[in-house]
Design a protein around this motif. Structure first.
Motif, PDB file in Angstrom:
ATOM      1  N   GLY A 112     -11.006  -3.229  61.821  1.00 52.76           N
ATOM      2  CA  GLY A 112     -11.272  -1.868  62.255  1.00 52.76           C
ATOM      3  C   GLY A 112     -11.143  -1.668  63.755  1.00 52.76           C
ATOM      4  N   ASN A 113     -10.913  -2.719  64.495  1.00 52.91           N
ATOM      5  CA  ASN A 113     -10.620  -2.621  65.943  1.00 52.91           C
ATOM      6  C   ASN A 113      -9.132  -2.368  66.073  1.00 52.91           C
ATOM      7  OD1 ASN A 113     -10.594  -4.987  68.681  1.00 52.91           O
ATOM      8  ND2 ASN A 113     -10.921  -2.790  68.801  1.00 52.91           N
ATOM      9  N   SER A 114      -8.785  -1.072  66.169  1.00 55.61           N
ATOM     10  CA  SER A 114      -7.376  -0.684  66.020  1.00 55.61           C
ATOM     11  C   SER A 114      -6.724  -0.438  67.377  1.00 55.61           C
ATOM     12  CB  SER A 114      -7.286   0.604  65.188  1.00 55.61           C
ATOM     13  OG  SER A 114      -7.834   1.697  65.926  1.00 55.61           O
TER      14      SER A 114
ATOM     15  N   LYS B 102      -7.509  -8.494  79.855  1.00 51.13           N
ATOM     16  CA  LYS B 102      -6.715  -9.709  80.004  1.00 51.13           C
ATOM     17  C   LYS B 102      -6.534 -10.452  78.683  1.00 51.13           C
ATOM     18  CE  LYS B 102      -7.701 -10.612  84.868  1.00 51.13           C
ATOM     19  NZ  LYS B 102      -8.495 -11.437  85.812  1.00 51.13           N
ATOM     20  N   ASN B 103      -7.356 -10.082  77.673  1.00 50.01           N
ATOM     21  CA  ASN B 103      -7.236 -10.780  76.402  1.00 50.01           C
ATOM     22  C   ASN B 103      -7.793  -9.891  75.293  1.00 50.01           C
ATOM     23  OD1 ASN B 103      -6.558 -12.822  74.653  1.00 50.01           O
ATOM     24  ND2 ASN B 103      -8.069 -14.306  75.427  1.00 50.01           N
ATOM     25  N   CYS B 104      -7.410 -10.157  74.055  1.00 47.55           N
ATOM     26  CA  CYS B 104      -7.868  -9.327  72.939  1.00 47.55           C
ATOM     27  C   CYS B 104      -7.718 -10.116  71.647  1.00 47.55           C
ATOM     28  CB  CYS B 104      -7.059  -8.034  72.879  1.00 47.55           C
ATOM     29  SG  CYS B 104      -7.579  -6.922  71.549  1.00 47.55           S
ATOM     30  N   GLY B 105      -8.827 -10.579  71.095  1.00 46.31           N
ATOM     31  CA  GLY B 105      -8.749 -11.459  69.921  1.00 46.31           C
ATOM     32  C   GLY B 105      -8.185 -10.760  68.700  1.00 46.31           C
TER      33      GLY B 105
ATOM     34  N   VAL C  91     -17.836  -5.446  82.251  1.00 50.31           N
ATOM     35  CA  VAL C  91     -18.122  -6.482  81.254  1.00 50.31           C
ATOM     36  C   VAL C  91     -18.184  -5.871  79.856  1.00 50.31           C
ATOM     37  CG1 VAL C  91     -20.668  -6.311  81.364  1.00 50.31           C
ATOM     38  CG2 VAL C  91     -19.576  -8.526  80.829  1.00 50.31           C
ATOM     39  N   ASN C  92     -17.791  -6.647  78.869  1.00 50.00           N
ATOM     40  CA  ASN C  92     -17.997  -6.269  77.462  1.00 50.00           C
ATOM     41  C   ASN C  92     -19.430  -6.663  77.092  1.00 50.00           C
ATOM     42  OD1 ASN C  92     -15.076  -5.573  76.609  1.00 50.00           O
ATOM     43  ND2 ASN C  92     -14.867  -7.557  77.617  1.00 50.00           N
ATOM     44  N   VAL C  93     -20.123  -5.838  76.346  1.00 50.66           N
ATOM     45  CA  VAL C  93     -21.555  -6.036  76.095  1.00 50.66           C
ATOM     46  C   VAL C  93     -21.788  -6.276  74.610  1.00 50.66           C
ATOM     47  CG1 VAL C  93     -23.874  -5.041  76.383  1.00 50.66           C
ATOM     48  CG2 VAL C  93     -22.040  -4.438  77.989  1.00 50.66           C
TER      49      VAL C  93
ATOM     50  N   TRP D 221     -20.338  -3.130  72.674  1.00 49.81           N
ATOM     51  CA  TRP D 221     -19.865  -2.005  73.492  1.00 49.81           C
ATOM     52  C   TRP D 221     -18.766  -2.586  74.373  1.00 49.81           C
ATOM     53  CZ3 TRP D 221     -21.502   3.231  74.099  1.00 49.81           C
ATOM     54  CH2 TRP D 221     -20.838   3.906  75.103  1.00 49.81           C
ATOM     55  N   GLU D 222     -17.530  -2.187  74.121  1.00 48.09           N
ATOM     56  CA  GLU D 222     -16.427  -2.810  74.845  1.00 48.09           C
ATOM     57  C   GLU D 222     -16.182  -2.138  76.201  1.00 48.09           C
ATOM     58  OE1 GLU D 222     -12.719  -3.921  73.269  1.00 48.09           O
ATOM     59  OE2 GLU D 222     -13.465  -4.174  71.220  1.00 48.09           O
ATOM     60  N   ARG D 223     -15.894  -2.969  77.173  1.00 51.30           N
ATOM     61  CA  ARG D 223     -15.419  -2.468  78.470  1.00 51.30           C
ATOM     62  C   ARG D 223     -14.169  -1.634  78.210  1.00 51.30           C
ATOM     63  NH1 ARG D 223     -13.133  -6.686  82.915  1.00 51.30           N
ATOM     64  NH2 ARG D 223     -11.804  -7.180  81.127  1.00 51.30           N
TER      65      ARG D 223
ATOM     66  N   GLN E  53     -15.447  -1.349  66.211  1.00 47.58           N
ATOM     67  CA  GLN E  53     -15.830  -1.959  64.940  1.00 47.58           C
ATOM     68  C   GLN E  53     -15.855  -3.484  65.031  1.00 47.58           C
ATOM     69  OE1 GLN E  53     -16.588  -0.269  61.685  1.00 47.58           O
ATOM     70  NE2 GLN E  53     -17.145   0.982  63.445  1.00 47.58           N
ATOM     71  N   ALA E  54     -15.135  -3.998  66.010  1.00 43.91           N
ATOM     72  CA  ALA E  54     -15.061  -5.464  66.118  1.00 43.91           C
ATOM     73  C   ALA E  54     -14.474  -5.828  67.470  1.00 43.91           C
ATOM     74  CB  ALA E  54     -14.191  -6.040  65.004  1.00 43.91           C
ATOM     75  N   CYS E  55     -14.759  -7.040  67.931  1.00 39.86           N
ATOM     76  CA  CYS E  55     -14.208  -7.544  69.203  1.00 39.86           C
ATOM     77  C   CYS E  55     -13.994  -9.036  69.019  1.00 39.86           C
ATOM     78  CB  CYS E  55     -15.177  -7.258  70.341  1.00 39.86           C
ATOM     79  SG  CYS E  55     -14.631  -7.866  71.942  1.00 39.86           S
TER      80      CYS E  55
HETATM   81  N1  API Z   1     -12.268  -4.339  76.007  1.00 43.31           N
HETATM   82  C1  API Z   1     -11.767  -5.678  76.299  1.00 43.31           C
HETATM   83  C2  API Z   1     -10.333  -5.881  75.762  1.00 43.31           C
HETATM   84  C3  API Z   1     -10.261  -5.812  74.229  1.00 43.31           C
HETATM   85  C4  API Z   1     -11.005  -6.950  73.597  1.00 43.31           C
HETATM   86  C5  API Z   1     -11.329  -6.804  72.106  1.00 43.31           C
HETATM   87  N2  API Z   1     -10.878  -5.622  71.423  1.00 43.31           N
HETATM   88  C6  API Z   1     -10.985  -8.068  71.315  1.00 43.31           C
HETATM   89  O1  API Z   1     -10.639  -7.980  70.124  1.00 43.31           O
HETATM   90  O2  API Z   1     -11.123  -9.177  71.906  1.00 43.31           O
HETATM   91  C7  API Z   1     -11.787  -5.924  77.827  1.00 43.31           C
HETATM   92  O3  API Z   1     -11.618  -4.969  78.594  1.00 43.31           O
HETATM   93  O4  API Z   1     -11.964  -7.090  78.224  1.00 43.31           O
END
Ligand code: API
Length: 284
Positions: A12-14, A73-76, A197-199, A215-217, A223-225
């Protein structure tokens, strides 16, 4: 301007994915495009924009832009979808291959039959634990584990982990009571994190299972990170709630990820990657 896109999501993290092997975008278009496509009313609706592009140092490259146009810089979750796309479109031929991110290269392994990849495992590399590298303000270069961290008169305990992007992890008794909407937007911009920062709030169920909210930066509640789930398991192990070299099931709002901080230091993430839509974005 008509921009071909694929909308994909990890739990759900689209994101809206644009294939730069087949289409050209100018650098100055990227941030405004990320904001436009993410808008659920006037755009497509997503947590941001991800570019799938050629790389000189890996089999394929990924860039990720949050909903507010800032570049991560990254996104899982993004990595799993990029891997799915790259294999299904024949950009790569092997089931294991490398992906370049702004945080370095990772190795992905795709699972499923050849025309429909359902799950992807990614070797996310080593977590970054020293305060200055998170980055976080402070004189020493030590790890930040269960450090007192007061915000809005809430006495919290912070564990900070970077997966190439910064994560602030807080453990709570019950995930349903996590002050995500109240404190997420405050902590994400706290001056103690010079790059934001991501929280994440985490409830420990057992050494094999945790609950997780984020709570994403740059995007707010998602829905997911994926990087956050990796950081949460590393933080759980640093605090003695879980163990190295075994998979921990992370229950996120959109589904589960399996995360293992192996004895070789690398963090492994396994989870779904799904395609939601294919189309053309009309950008006036
Ligand atoms: N908001 C994050 C990037 C997306 C990370 C997240 N969607 C994941 O799946 O890792 C940041 O600014 O560092």
């Amino acid at each position: 301007m008509k921009i071909p896109f694929t909308k994909m999501h990890g739990l759900g993290n689209s994101y809206i994915y644009v294939d730069l092997f087949a289409f050209h975008l100018e650098e100055q278009q990227l941030a405004p495009l990320a904001m436009e496509v993410s808008d659920v009313n006037t755009g497509i609706g997503s947590d941001g924009l991800i570019l799938i592009q050629p790389s000189r140092v890996a089999d394929v490259g990924m860039r990720i832009f949050n909903k507010d146009g800032s570049e991560g810089k990254n996104c899982g979750n993004g990595l799993r979808c990029v891997a799915k796309y790259a294999y299904e479109k024949g950009i790569v031929e092997n089931r294991s291959f490398t992906i370049e991110t702004k945080a370095g290269n990772v190795t992905a392994h795709v699972h499923g039959d050849s025309d429909t990849i359902t799950e992807v495992t990614v070797d996310m590399g080593n977590p970054i634990l020293n305060r200055n590298a998170i980055p976080m303000q402070g004189s020493n270069d030590e790890q930040v584990v269960a450090e007192s961290f007061e915000v809005s008169h809430h006495p919290l305990e912070l564990t900070a982990v970077s997966m190439g992007n910064p994560h602030a992890i807080f453990f709570v008794e019950d995930i349903k009571d996590a002050p995500l909407l109240e404190l997420g937007p405050v902590i994400t911009n706290d001056q103690r994190f010079p790059e934001g920062v991501n929280v994440e709030f985490v409830e420990i169920v057992s050494e094999h299972e945790i609950h997780f909210r984020v709570w994403e930066r740059g995007s707010g509640v998602t829905q997911a990170c994926g990087t956050g789930a990796c950081a949460a398991v590393v933080a759980s192990i640093l605090n003695g709630y879980a163990k190295r070299n075994q998979f921990v099931c992370v229950h996120l709002s959109g589904g589960d990820l399996m995360i293992n901080w192996a004895n070789d230091g690398h963090v492994w993430m396994k989870g779904k990657a799904e395609t939601a839509a294919i189309g053309e974005f009309i950008w006036s």
